[in-house]
Design an enzyme around this catalytic site. Sequence first.
Site, short mmCIF file in Angstrom:
data_model
loop_
_atom_site.label_atom_id
_atom_site.label_comp_id
_atom_site.label_asym_id
_atom_site.label_seq_id
_atom_site.Cartn_x
_atom_site.Cartn_y
_atom_site.Cartn_z
CB THR A 151 -29.27 76.41 65.34
OG1 THR A 151 -29.99 76.12 64.14
CG2 THR A 151 -29.61 77.82 65.79
CE LYS A 171 -32.85 77.88 62.73
NZ LYS A 171 -32.37 76.53 62.98
CE LYS A 216 -29.41 75.48 69.97
NZ LYS A 216 -28.87 74.55 68.96
#
Lengths: 290, 290
Positions: free
Chosen positions: B99, B174, B242
């Site tokens: 990701t 995502k 993150k």
Amino acid sequence: MDSEMNIGFIGTGVMGKSMVKNLMKAGYTLSVFTRTKSKADEVIQAGASWKNSIAELARTSDVIISMVGFPEDVKEIYFGEDGILKNARKNAYIVDMTTSSPILAEKIYKKAHASGLHALDAPVSGGDVGAENGSLTIMAGGDEADFKKLAPLFSTIGENIVYQGPAGSGQHTKMSNQITIASNMVGVCEAMVYAKKAGLNPETVLESITNGAAGSWSLSNLAPRMLQHDFAPGFYVKHFIKDMGIALESAKQMDVTLPGLELAERLYQKLADAGEGNKGTQALYMLFDD
Amino acid sequence: MDSEMNIGFIGTGVMGKSMVKNLMKAGYTLSVFTRTKSKADEVIQAGASWKNSIAELARTSDVIISMVGFPEDVKEIYFGEDGILKNARKNAYIVDMTTSSPILAEKIYKKAHASGLHALDAPVSGGDVGAENGSLTIMAGGDEADFKKLAPLFSTIGENIVYQGPAGSGQHTKMSNQITIASNMVGVCEAMVYAKKAGLNPETVLESITNGAAGSWSLSNLAPRMLQHDFAPGFYVKHFIKDMGIALESAKQMDVTLPGLELAERLYQKLADAGEGNKGTQALYMLFDD
């Protein structure tokens, strides 16, 4: 509880009228009162008796159920001179199913208790479809013995019927429900607008994200409507704002800060200020998708 | 795509090692590289060959898959002197399943394309359990022909495999997933803490609200853990931060304001600042429940 008992039902709007019909189907005798009489036509036609005032309804009912709009309405029909608390028969059961203030529910309970009445707060979720199908979720607060007494009645209009604790607990549970929904709606809107601005096809994005950890009732049911610009209610923006206002007030009293709820309320208020209060909650997407 | 082809896999952490095993089970030949060699012991034992550098791995692979931690790691393994782009064989397929940043994915694609390589971004959801069971959701961006070529490979590690569009689209999808989750986590926490402060039993509240309009994967799976004070990861707070950082940066570039995501990021950052970055995302509850 005897199904031949008299139930007085106050508030025959979209939700109330379906609940009244299901109660009659189960064999209960219903009398009704609602502010605008024409809204009761359908249930009167189906066999309910009209009462000319709340006082008259209260004097002739073993169980009094209210399903109205706002806490102010609840206050009026319970505490008014012509209201439920002054006119209900001794030992009557009084049940507010409106989504309303937990604090008000406690006040009603105390006053009722002092007058020999049995009070429950029992708001619902499941919307117009749940009301029609008799599959509402009912979250109840009050004395557990009273809840048990009315359980057979509740089971004719609902499916997931849970006793949550003392007076106000039903309303607090409904607030927990609305708090969960509020922030999730913000997330669902933001994800859809992000996807669109990123040049993706948001419908294809839904194929990837609907059944995983991002999945929710709102994502499955409301995101597709957002993308179709179908903003018909469902659940009204203006009613959601009412609920969030109650939850925020209640949280303030408990000295709890809920920044997600505050944000959602602010965004929905902005939407209502733009004249969209009568749209469904999925219309929040309009704020982002400009 | 020939299952006798050589796959080079970079990053054999919790997710990577399960993916490697599933690829080997399907008949592919695997070589691996990871920063800390001991983390590859398990897959080497299971039949994967160790490579001493990314360059060596790249030079001997038909397909190179990366599953590492942060965008900076991705940058390094792709653009470094010893990296994938400088050392991959012509016509190789390079697939970043980390990701990571959509913008970085586009950069890798451009550079790869200029060097006669086929690049896809294909982040996943489904966590360690999904990786183990080969039931990951795979969201892919890049050239559709390349996606189709690798679809059989993807189907050995995932189940819901969707092509989302040109380079970066997998990462953007995502991000949409993480944006949805972020605000929902705030709502779930707030609802649970509200219920508790109101004197309810939050577990009983879940019985009322889990299966209705407030329902979500997080409410069903993470709220019970919150209430048990089970903060074991699942999905790490530090990794979620993150992801939210990438989404916010990406939104900024697209000139989109996402106040719900901003709030969630701020709250999770506060949690990490308090030393809880290695807990699971449900630990957000700790911030509210003091």
